[in-house]
Design a protein around this motif. Sequence first.
Motif: not given
Length: 416
Positions: A108-117, A335-336
Amino acid sequence: MPQESEAVASAEARGPATYDLVVRRAHVFDGHQTLAGLYDVAINGQEIASVSAEPLRGGQEVDAAGGWVMPGLIDTHIHVYDVRSVSDPDSMRAFEENELPEKLGLFLDHGITTIKSVGDPTGGILDTRAGIAAGTLTGPRLLATGCGITGRDGHPAATVFSDNPWARERFTGEVDSVQQIRDLVHHLADRKVDAIKLLSEGACAHSGGPKYLWRNPAFPDGVELERLPLDLLRAGIETAHDRGLRVTVHTTQQAAAREAIEAGADGLEHGVTIEPLTDHSLIDLMLEHDITYTPTLWIDDAHPDARRNLKRVADAGVHIALGSDTFSGRGLFGANTLEEARLMVAAGMTPTQVLAAGTSGASRQCVRPDLGTVAPGRRADLLVLNTDPTADIGNLRDLSTVILNGELVIDRRQVH
């Protein structure tokens, strides 16, 4: 030109009604293109209610002051759990209690609001998904495949987890028969995973198939693996499709990519990385089958052909989705993902193409049409940036505000 039906709400919506939250006076990248002019973006509940060229009123307001609004970023290839430290129930519990919350917050700190594991322990990652959905954990929206499915002694079972048998049984699903892969896909579907991930390169003997030496900086001498047998690959994809689940397949070679597509895969994880993409008919096949290509340059950029191959498929019009292959132990979560975006531009994609890959393109890969677009009726996952990301992809780091499900979760306006 902007699509007026998508970009501008009705006259009634631009009237005196007060919305829950309004982001005022922003340039808008809507997930596909930049809209001309400045807009107010209004939110009611968890959804975008209006995107209006006329001023709107909100119970809560964020003045973008001529900055930029775009959909929250989606990273479609993440490994959440630490494959090095999780080796028994106690270490897994310690990771979940002591490390996991911070890692989720970094997205969230870097603006990623959805992730897919795409290859975490099934029980743990689905519990994490449930915790985020219930609000007991704070983090991005989490989609999950559960364990990655590979052949007996395949990657990553025989590579990453060769010295960690406890984790091997949980992070990977090893199969050596059609019935086993069908049963495992049904099991994952019963547990309500969001998609299925198969790993093509790494399995029992592929009849008549060539040997493959898997190389990675952690395994400089290489590990000899063979591709997932075609009958298992087909059976896994067919079963997943029968259960309404999309299938992406880990490949790195042209031959494996072709085999996955012809078997019915919906997308390629990594794509072609370890060799030049010389077979144009393979690109034609990607287009014919509507494949999504996830390049993962953050992990694969060491291969000299990875960038050129991405440029070729992107120029041909293949659908691209942003996915970093982030895992614990290198770089920084969140960040990645931004570094992946930078590398995609360095490979020759335009910033606008990369932004689309991280928003509408990623939502397509995840089969989540409610995400990845700034338009009425879509999920209110938004970023407010101070500077133009379509001019310089590095401006993704100039982040002011993150909105997730209609709620302000990151607000840095006070420091600007």
